[in-house]
Design a protein around this motif. Structure first.
Motif, PDB file in Angstrom:
ATOM      1  N   THR A   1     -17.103  -7.317  -9.148  1.00  0.00           N
ATOM      2  CA  THR A   1     -16.498  -6.776 -10.358  1.00  0.00           C
ATOM      3  C   THR A   1     -14.987  -6.906 -10.235  1.00  0.00           C
ATOM      4  O   THR A   1     -14.363  -6.220  -9.426  1.00  0.00           O
ATOM      5  CB  THR A   1     -16.896  -5.315 -10.595  1.00  0.00           C
ATOM      6  N   ALA A   2     -14.423  -7.833 -11.006  1.00  0.00           N
ATOM      7  CA  ALA A   2     -12.961  -7.959 -11.103  1.00  0.00           C
ATOM      8  C   ALA A   2     -12.514  -7.065 -12.253  1.00  0.00           C
ATOM      9  O   ALA A   2     -13.007  -5.944 -12.420  1.00  0.00           O
ATOM     10  CB  ALA A   2     -12.575  -9.425 -11.308  1.00  0.00           C
TER      11      ALA A   2
ATOM     12  N   PRO B   1     -14.513  -6.906 -16.652  1.00  0.00           N
ATOM     13  CA  PRO B   1     -14.672  -6.001 -17.790  1.00  0.00           C
ATOM     14  C   PRO B   1     -13.333  -5.663 -18.426  1.00  0.00           C
ATOM     15  O   PRO B   1     -12.301  -5.615 -17.763  1.00  0.00           O
ATOM     16  CB  PRO B   1     -15.292  -4.738 -17.171  1.00  0.00           C
TER      17      PRO B   1
ATOM     18  N   ILE C   1     -10.120  -1.053  -0.851  1.00  0.00           N
ATOM     19  CA  ILE C   1     -11.374  -0.768  -1.562  1.00  0.00           C
ATOM     20  C   ILE C   1     -11.736  -1.894  -2.528  1.00  0.00           C
ATOM     21  O   ILE C   1     -12.888  -2.341  -2.573  1.00  0.00           O
ATOM     22  CB  ILE C   1     -11.266   0.587  -2.302  1.00  0.00           C
TER      23      ILE C   1
ATOM     24  N   GLY D   1     -16.759   6.764 -15.221  1.00  0.00           N
ATOM     25  CA  GLY D   1     -16.012   7.785 -14.494  1.00  0.00           C
ATOM     26  C   GLY D   1     -14.544   7.420 -14.376  1.00  0.00           C
ATOM     27  O   GLY D   1     -13.660   8.279 -14.476  1.00  0.00           O
TER      28      GLY D   1
ATOM     29  N   GLY E   1     -20.792   1.011  -5.333  1.00  0.00           N
ATOM     30  CA  GLY E   1     -20.260   1.811  -6.443  1.00  0.00           C
ATOM     31  C   GLY E   1     -21.370   2.156  -7.424  1.00  0.00           C
ATOM     32  O   GLY E   1     -21.144   2.230  -8.634  1.00  0.00           O
TER      33      GLY E   1
ATOM     34  N   ASP F   1     -18.757   4.601   2.814  1.00  0.00           N
ATOM     35  CA  ASP F   1     -17.563   3.890   2.353  1.00  0.00           C
ATOM     36  C   ASP F   1     -17.880   2.394   2.426  1.00  0.00           C
ATOM     37  O   ASP F   1     -18.039   1.844   3.527  1.00  0.00           O
ATOM     38  CB  ASP F   1     -16.374   4.255   3.245  1.00  0.00           C
TER      39      ASP F   1
END
Ligand SMILES: NC(=O)c1ccc[n+]([C@@H]2O[C@H](COP(=O)([O-])OP(=O)(O)OC[C@H]3O[C@@H](n4cnc5c(N)ncnc54)[C@H](O)[C@@H]3O)[C@@H](O)[C@H]2O)c1
Length: 266
Positions: free
Chosen positions: A139-140, A184, A114, A190, A15, A63
């Motif tokens: 990243t949770a 976060p 994903i 985005g 990402g 992907d």
């Protein structure tokens, strides 16, 4: 040398074309890591920024939530830079915030593919190559810790990420490899652009982030600082944890917000 230094390390960031992933890749490169960027949008722009700053980088458009994708970014780290020390499994998708009680299996599965299976595939591909001192960071989200910060499939997938780092950290006990997650709060990226754009269009930008005690939204760079810390030897005894960077949002039970500086009862 500072224990925050990442000199000589090799990192993969998924990402990485945008938002938090771009910021973490930039910061880890600035601290000395060679970085492999993976994103289903071409992460070439992030690569250009890192290269222009003197960093070593490879960029892959793929992907990240497929077995082939995960194998490809791990292989690129090994072939391009000879090792892999840091995995930031960060790619994610959100969807509508209000709870949708009619959401079907297709949408629910795709969020999980994903947001949760992707990090697992990344970890599975990376693990055989990680040596003591290596660091896995997923990243949770605060949405995985409490209700109210995301839709049902998104929040459930992020709660899965919390469990993923806890179970992986224990499953690899004795390896010297750490696994942690960052959670976060509201960050301008985005993913949250529609919310920010809408607030600005309505002249309500000052309302963004008002539910947390810092009374503001966060910047991707503020999450990147936590990721780069967890990646480094400065975090050598931090393992199996989920650390929120949310302005204090999850520190509080729901109460009616008081004006800034207001005291209880005033
Ligand atoms: N922005 C926030 O407020 C916030 C809060 C909590 C958690 N997060 C999480 O932070 C992570 C990064 O999101 P962001 O806010 O930077 O959003 P973003 O949309 O700016 O970045 C997400 C990136 O992931 C990529 N991506 C999505 N699916 C992918 C896939 N299958 N394979 C490869 N790349 C894929 C996108 O192309 C995009 O570049 C996500 O996991 C998100 O859930 C964001």
């Amino acid at each position: 040398m500072s224990t925050l230094s990442l000199a000589g390390r090799v990192a993969v960031v998924t990402g990485a074309a945008s938002g938090i992933g771009r910021a973490s890749a930039r910061l880890m490169a600035a601290r000395g890591a060679a970085v492999v960027l993976a994103d289903r949008q071409d992460p070439a722009e992030t690569a250009d920024i890192i290269r222009a700053a003197g960093g070593q980088v490879r960029a892959l458009a793929l992907d990240a939530a497929t077995e082939d994708g995960a194998d490809a970014f791990v292989r690129t780290a090994l072939d391009g830079f000879g090792r892999l020390d840091i995995l930031h499994a960060n790619a994610g998708v959100s969807g509508p915030l209000p709870p949708d009680l009619t959401v079907g299996a297709g949408d629910f599965s795709e969020k999980h593919r994903i947001n949760l299976i992707g990090p697992w595939l990344a970890i599975r591909s990376a693990l055989p190559h990680l040596k003591p001192g290596a660091s896995i960071i997923c990243t949770a989200s605060v949405a995985g810790l409490r209700a109210g910060a995301g839709g049902i499939p998104y929040s459930a997938s992020k709660a899965g990420v919390v469990s993923l780092v806890q179970t992986v950290a224990n499953a690899i006990a004795g390896s010297g490899v750490r696994a942690n997650a960052v959670a976060p709060g509201l960050i301008e990226t985005g993913m949250t652009a529609p919310l920010y754009d809408d607030a600005r269009a309505r002249g309500r930008e000052d309302r963004i982030g008002q539910l947390n005690p810092l009374r503001r939204g966060g910047e991707p760079e503020e999450i990147a600082e936590l990721v780069a810390f967890l990646a480094s030897d400065a975090a050598s005894y931090v393992n199996g944890q989920v650390i929120a960077a949310d302005g204090g949002l999850t520190s509080c039970l729901p109460v009616a917000p008081r004006p800034a500086g207001g005291r209880p009862g005033t």
